[in-house]
Design a protein around this motif. Sequence first.
Motif, PDB file in Angstrom:
ATOM      1  N   ILE A 188       0.810  -1.223   0.000  1.00 25.45           N
ATOM      2  CA  ILE A 188       0.000   0.000   0.000  1.00 25.45           C
ATOM      3  C   ILE A 188       0.839   1.266   0.000  1.00 25.45           C
ATOM      4  O   ILE A 188       0.473   2.274  -0.603  1.00 25.45           O
ATOM      5  CB  ILE A 188      -0.984  -0.018   1.198  1.00 25.45           C
ATOM      6  CG1 ILE A 188      -1.991   1.132   1.075  1.00 25.45           C
ATOM      7  CG2 ILE A 188      -0.226   0.046   2.524  1.00 25.45           C
ATOM      8  CD1 ILE A 188      -3.156   0.995   2.050  1.00 25.45           C
ATOM      9  N   ASP A 189       2.005   1.260   0.654  1.00 30.47           N
ATOM     10  CA  ASP A 189       2.798   2.482   0.769  1.00 30.47           C
ATOM     11  C   ASP A 189       3.742   2.710  -0.415  1.00 30.47           C
ATOM     12  O   ASP A 189       4.445   3.723  -0.438  1.00 30.47           O
ATOM     13  CB  ASP A 189       3.629   2.439   2.062  1.00 30.47           C
ATOM     14  CG  ASP A 189       2.751   2.416   3.311  1.00 30.47           C
ATOM     15  OD1 ASP A 189       1.673   3.030   3.267  1.00 30.47           O
ATOM     16  OD2 ASP A 189       3.151   1.778   4.292  1.00 30.47           O
ATOM     17  N   GLU A 190       3.784   1.791  -1.375  1.00 32.45           N
ATOM     18  CA  GLU A 190       4.777   1.865  -2.450  1.00 32.45           C
ATOM     19  C   GLU A 190       4.256   2.561  -3.707  1.00 32.45           C
ATOM     20  O   GLU A 190       4.618   2.186  -4.821  1.00 32.45           O
ATOM     21  CB  GLU A 190       5.258   0.448  -2.800  1.00 32.45           C
ATOM     22  CG  GLU A 190       6.004  -0.252  -1.695  1.00 32.45           C
ATOM     23  CD  GLU A 190       7.376   0.348  -1.449  1.00 32.45           C
ATOM     24  OE1 GLU A 190       7.895   1.043  -2.344  1.00 32.45           O
ATOM     25  OE2 GLU A 190       7.942   0.138  -0.361  1.00 32.45           O
ATOM     26  N   TYR A 191       3.412   3.584  -3.562  1.00 27.57           N
ATOM     27  CA  TYR A 191       2.874   4.226  -4.762  1.00 27.57           C
ATOM     28  C   TYR A 191       3.962   4.954  -5.550  1.00 27.57           C
ATOM     29  O   TYR A 191       3.891   5.035  -6.787  1.00 27.57           O
ATOM     30  CB  TYR A 191       1.724   5.176  -4.399  1.00 27.57           C
ATOM     31  CG  TYR A 191       2.138   6.379  -3.577  1.00 27.57           C
ATOM     32  CD1 TYR A 191       2.546   7.560  -4.192  1.00 27.57           C
ATOM     33  CD2 TYR A 191       2.104   6.334  -2.190  1.00 27.57           C
ATOM     34  CE1 TYR A 191       2.912   8.661  -3.432  1.00 27.57           C
ATOM     35  CE2 TYR A 191       2.472   7.426  -1.431  1.00 27.57           C
ATOM     36  CZ  TYR A 191       2.879   8.586  -2.058  1.00 27.57           C
ATOM     37  OH  TYR A 191       3.253   9.672  -1.325  1.00 27.57           O
ATOM     38  N   GLU A 192       4.999   5.472  -4.861  1.00 32.55           N
ATOM     39  CA  GLU A 192       6.093   6.119  -5.590  1.00 32.55           C
ATOM     40  C   GLU A 192       6.869   5.094  -6.417  1.00 32.55           C
ATOM     41  O   GLU A 192       7.323   5.392  -7.522  1.00 32.55           O
ATOM     42  CB  GLU A 192       7.029   6.832  -4.613  1.00 32.55           C
ATOM     43  CG  GLU A 192       6.433   8.070  -3.987  1.00 32.55           C
ATOM     44  CD  GLU A 192       7.436   8.800  -3.109  1.00 32.55           C
ATOM     45  OE1 GLU A 192       8.501   8.205  -2.821  1.00 32.55           O
ATOM     46  OE2 GLU A 192       7.166   9.942  -2.718  1.00 32.55           O
ATOM     47  N   ARG A 193       7.030   3.891  -5.883  1.00 33.69           N
ATOM     48  CA  ARG A 193       7.688   2.829  -6.645  1.00 33.69           C
ATOM     49  C   ARG A 193       6.856   2.458  -7.867  1.00 33.69           C
ATOM     50  O   ARG A 193       7.380   2.203  -8.942  1.00 33.69           O
ATOM     51  CB  ARG A 193       7.894   1.602  -5.749  1.00 33.69           C
ATOM     52  CG  ARG A 193       8.505   0.417  -6.469  1.00 33.69           C
ATOM     53  CD  ARG A 193       9.955   0.661  -6.867  1.00 33.69           C
ATOM     54  NE  ARG A 193      10.284  -0.067  -8.083  1.00 33.69           N
ATOM     55  CZ  ARG A 193      11.496  -0.103  -8.620  1.00 33.69           C
ATOM     56  NH1 ARG A 193      12.490   0.548  -8.054  1.00 33.69           N
ATOM     57  NH2 ARG A 193      11.719  -0.773  -9.710  1.00 33.69           N
ATOM     58  N   ASN A 207      -1.757  -2.169  -9.080  1.00 29.86           N
ATOM     59  CA  ASN A 207      -1.462  -2.286  -7.647  1.00 29.86           C
ATOM     60  C   ASN A 207      -1.650  -0.997  -6.854  1.00 29.86           C
ATOM     61  O   ASN A 207      -1.217  -0.919  -5.697  1.00 29.86           O
ATOM     62  CB  ASN A 207      -0.043  -2.829  -7.428  1.00 29.86           C
ATOM     63  CG  ASN A 207      -0.065  -4.264  -6.920  1.00 29.86           C
ATOM     64  OD1 ASN A 207      -0.938  -4.632  -6.141  1.00 29.86           O
ATOM     65  ND2 ASN A 207       0.882  -5.059  -7.368  1.00 29.86           N
ATOM     66  N   TYR A 208      -2.258   0.041  -7.438  1.00 29.39           N
ATOM     67  CA  TYR A 208      -2.558   1.235  -6.649  1.00 29.39           C
ATOM     68  C   TYR A 208      -3.701   0.912  -5.678  1.00 29.39           C
ATOM     69  O   TYR A 208      -4.677   0.254  -6.038  1.00 29.39           O
ATOM     70  CB  TYR A 208      -2.929   2.405  -7.559  1.00 29.39           C
ATOM     71  CG  TYR A 208      -1.737   2.974  -8.294  1.00 29.39           C
ATOM     72  CD1 TYR A 208      -0.951   3.964  -7.713  1.00 29.39           C
ATOM     73  CD2 TYR A 208      -1.388   2.520  -9.554  1.00 29.39           C
ATOM     74  CE1 TYR A 208       0.156   4.485  -8.371  1.00 29.39           C
ATOM     75  CE2 TYR A 208      -0.289   3.026 -10.229  1.00 29.39           C
ATOM     76  CZ  TYR A 208       0.486   4.014  -9.636  1.00 29.39           C
ATOM     77  OH  TYR A 208       1.573   4.523 -10.295  1.00 29.39           O
ATOM     78  N   ARG A 209      -3.570   1.386  -4.460  1.00 29.67           N
ATOM     79  CA  ARG A 209      -4.497   1.003  -3.390  1.00 29.67           C
ATOM     80  C   ARG A 209      -5.382   2.181  -2.979  1.00 29.67           C
ATOM     81  O   ARG A 209      -5.306   3.277  -3.543  1.00 29.67           O
ATOM     82  CB  ARG A 209      -3.709   0.496  -2.183  1.00 29.67           C
ATOM     83  CG  ARG A 209      -2.697  -0.602  -2.500  1.00 29.67           C
ATOM     84  CD  ARG A 209      -3.318  -1.836  -3.162  1.00 29.67           C
ATOM     85  NE  ARG A 209      -2.316  -2.800  -3.577  1.00 29.67           N
ATOM     86  CZ  ARG A 209      -1.870  -3.792  -2.809  1.00 29.67           C
ATOM     87  NH1 ARG A 209      -2.319  -3.929  -1.571  1.00 29.67           N
ATOM     88  NH2 ARG A 209      -0.978  -4.645  -3.279  1.00 29.67           N
ATOM     89  N   ILE A 210      -6.185   1.950  -1.967  1.00 32.73           N
ATOM     90  CA  ILE A 210      -7.019   2.999  -1.363  1.00 32.73           C
ATOM     91  C   ILE A 210      -6.350   3.428  -0.063  1.00 32.73           C
ATOM     92  O   ILE A 210      -6.066   2.604   0.806  1.00 32.73           O
ATOM     93  CB  ILE A 210      -8.443   2.482  -1.111  1.00 32.73           C
ATOM     94  CG1 ILE A 210      -9.146   2.243  -2.456  1.00 32.73           C
ATOM     95  CG2 ILE A 210      -9.238   3.458  -0.252  1.00 32.73           C
ATOM     96  CD1 ILE A 210     -10.489   1.574  -2.345  1.00 32.73           C
ATOM     97  N   VAL A 228       1.888  10.463 -12.867  1.00 32.98           N
ATOM     98  CA  VAL A 228       1.891   9.202 -13.604  1.00 32.98           C
ATOM     99  C   VAL A 228       0.733   9.219 -14.599  1.00 32.98           C
ATOM    100  O   VAL A 228      -0.253   9.950 -14.421  1.00 32.98           O
ATOM    101  CB  VAL A 228       1.774   8.013 -12.611  1.00 32.98           C
ATOM    102  CG1 VAL A 228       0.385   7.930 -12.032  1.00 32.98           C
ATOM    103  CG2 VAL A 228       2.174   6.702 -13.244  1.00 32.98           C
ATOM    104  N   PHE A 229       0.851   8.434 -15.699  1.00 31.33           N
ATOM    105  CA  PHE A 229      -0.201   8.289 -16.714  1.00 31.33           C
ATOM    106  C   PHE A 229      -0.709   9.647 -17.214  1.00 31.33           C
ATOM    107  O   PHE A 229      -1.913   9.852 -17.392  1.00 31.33           O
ATOM    108  CB  PHE A 229      -1.379   7.469 -16.164  1.00 31.33           C
ATOM    109  CG  PHE A 229      -1.095   5.989 -16.103  1.00 31.33           C
ATOM    110  CD1 PHE A 229      -1.124   5.220 -17.252  1.00 31.33           C
ATOM    111  CD2 PHE A 229      -0.779   5.385 -14.898  1.00 31.33           C
ATOM    112  CE1 PHE A 229      -0.856   3.856 -17.195  1.00 31.33           C
ATOM    113  CE2 PHE A 229      -0.506   4.025 -14.837  1.00 31.33           C
ATOM    114  CZ  PHE A 229      -0.545   3.257 -15.990  1.00 31.33           C
TER     115      PHE A 229
END
Length: 900
Positions: free
Chosen positions: A395-400, A439-442, A477-478
């Motif tokens: 969940i915390d790896e959105y920058e990755r 894999n982007y989370r809430i 992103v995107f």
Amino acid sequence: MDQSVAIQESLEREENCIIAVQCDVLVDGMSESRLLGLVASAEEHAIFIYTHRRMAITADDVSLEDIIPISLDFAVVEVSSPEELVVVGADTRVRITYKDNELELKLPFGSHSRLFLSEVNKAWSDVCRPPAQLQNFEWISKYQKATRDPGAVKQAFAPISTKLTKLNQHRKTDKPLDTKGTVEKQKGSNGGTQKSAVSYGPESREDRDDLVRSSSHTASNKAQILTMPQFGLRDNLIKCELLKNEDLYTYLESFSFFLGTYNVNGQTPKESLRPWLSCTLHPPDIYCVGFQELDLSKEAFFFNDTPKEQEWTKAVSEALHPDAKYALVKLVRLVGIMLIFYVKKEHAEFISDVEAENVGTGIMGRMGNKGAVSIRFRFHNSDICVVNSHLAAHIDEYERRNQDFKDICSRLQFRQLDITQPPLTIMKHNVVLWIGDLNYRISDLDVDSVKELISKKDFEALHSFDQLKRQIDEEAVFVGFEEGPINFQPTYKYDTGSDKWDTSEKCRVPAWCDRILWKGKNIKQQHYQSHMALKTSDHKPVSSLMVIGIKRVNSEAYKKTFEEIVRTIDKMENECIPSVTLSRREFYFKDVKFMQHHAETLRLFNDGQVPCQFEFIQKPNETTYCKPWLTANPPKGFIAQGGSVDIDLEVFVNRSTAPDLNCGKQQIEDILVLHLERGKDYFISVTGNYLPSCFGTSIQSLCQLREPIRDMPQSVLLELTEMSRNESTETAEKPLDIPKELWMMVDHLFRNAVKQEDIFQQPGLRSEFAEIRDCLDTGMPDSLPGSNHSVAEALLLFLDALPEPVVPFSFYPQCLECCSSASQCETVISLLPQCHKNVFNYLAAFLCELLKNSASNRLDVTILATIFASLLLRSPKKQVLAEKRKTQEFFQHFLATGSS
């Protein structure tokens, strides 16, 4: 990914890999993956056959298996199977014969195979072309798209007897070779006949049936003839003008695209996929179906082999819409990420230029457990790219995840039919369709609040907490992509076999991991939904139906436009000389650092009276147009009259170029020569200053440095480098036991990461690596910045960049000889130079501490030996597969002893 780089690194001096292609070899009736390289020396040509991993990036990833000289005894024919259905994008089977040996290959459809076979044919033409064997190569003309110049007949060279291994282990076939170039018929599934790919030139293309196997131009895309490599400057002018005036001879027609994505969590298909793939009222024109986590086994992770590819492909083919017949165009897979492309049979002849590529974004950019696969193709006159990706988890790896997206966009490239043109990137297509487990989370909601909003079907409110939406809104992103409204509940995470939310100990927060986005004009989404009926996985599949306006060619308008352009070019061709204005002629790159990308833009403006063609050319006595740390992108191109082009001058120092720059033996200095076709040359100066780094500096030099490397004069660094090559040289001051930089990274991991889950298996962030590198190079802080995964990857990169590995090259043969004896292995290590021995023992002790906590970090001896043995025991030449296994066996003695 240019796999010829991996081959080139494995060759002897004066040997050169011209081109490489991945293929399957038939051995005892089973298909095994191989890598072929066409290699030339002064007067010899040969096909080198390599055993390899799919991610063949460097010489460490391939091992030489056989060499087949291209000589009088060499021949190639196509293998035809009457019962085999020929479809769009089908692979081509060929048989290579050398003396009494036969080898059957399956070459993947696309320009890589076409270019490879063209080069093989050219090599054979240069070596020997006796009339009796001429027909063996006639069928290759379908790949060349041009009539051949037979060339001069040369004396056959002597076989490379010192390297050739007999091919008697390969399956012999009793079927006589078809050496007469005749066109055989093949039966299709519809009961009709399908001509084989044997062809004698462009005039035979009209004889093809409704399915195509090559990317030859058809009546629907005549403009593509101008991408053929045999056309020169004049035809590039015509091509440029045709592209500028495309609206004059094309019109839009709508076609339906079904896009589907499904993370199957390593499961086998247990239920029909029809509720997902046949959910539309009318059959789609095109299917693009993506899977993730196809296989979670270690064998799939390390070697990219899995039987589940066939199982899921069969499940898909049986679930396509029953009201239409479909042809398989292409399948591409990287470990567990797979993309399958189908088209209605009536549209097959309008599909061309099919290419498939993949890129891994796992640790060190090599592991394919995360990354993307992609297929690009031309449908009528529109260029389309479909990407299926699996981005970083947690969940915390959105920058990755953001970084994974950027890496995929920059590293995934398709070679063009015209090999003089730079590769196509994802964004250089009319339409980009992106699917996958992103894999982007809430975020910022607890699990109960999320489930409450789901129960109320308040998906709009829930979507405001979605990480992907937030990152898109921030343009992180995107950028430029669109996603339809989400009116379905999150697709992750369920208990397998049910519709219940995750009841495991971790109790994952539901999330929309599985997404479909698009970029381009004339695209309308008809539906975007999940499919709750499928319960095989802990994810639910997602689908989208797109209606896309595709550009079609009006033949009469095309002919009229073409003729008018030719008349205009004829009139001005000899009137003017090309000329350009350069925005700058001097470029200075300040503070260049190890593995940090630096770029400056050179703009060329065509101020002449005619279009012009430019190219960076080699200087006298040099093999390339620039130094290895510099690239110009694009290195060649075309500028319309009054137009301009931006060229990125990029500086990137890696493990191969860092050692000489660290010690000052080389400088950031080069001169580029920009040449205009039928015009003059321009000289561009590139200079800069490089900041020395511990990355790429030898162990012995670092042990002599008590101060940060950035604080040392280059003269001292050069002196230390020369001293490290002479081991007997004594120094006034006692050296450190191990490099302080190495100690800092290992100590950090020892204190913070011995229980870190997936340590050394999950990559870190590039921005954090830059911070770690700067800390190591400028001084010793109290603690290193960044996550544990970033520090772990920095440690691997440090070892990978060492000019001389931890076990010096001179000890490598001894390590192989004694790999089965623990006591002899320990004896070899005791003979290493003191600083190298200290580093080896220090790392082995640290890894043993990790193994004591394997219940938490999920490491075992096999994983650590696989990762570290190739870094600590590198061969001075190319490693074969047997050597790799011996190095792992050698290193396992130290892990097994310490961990017990």
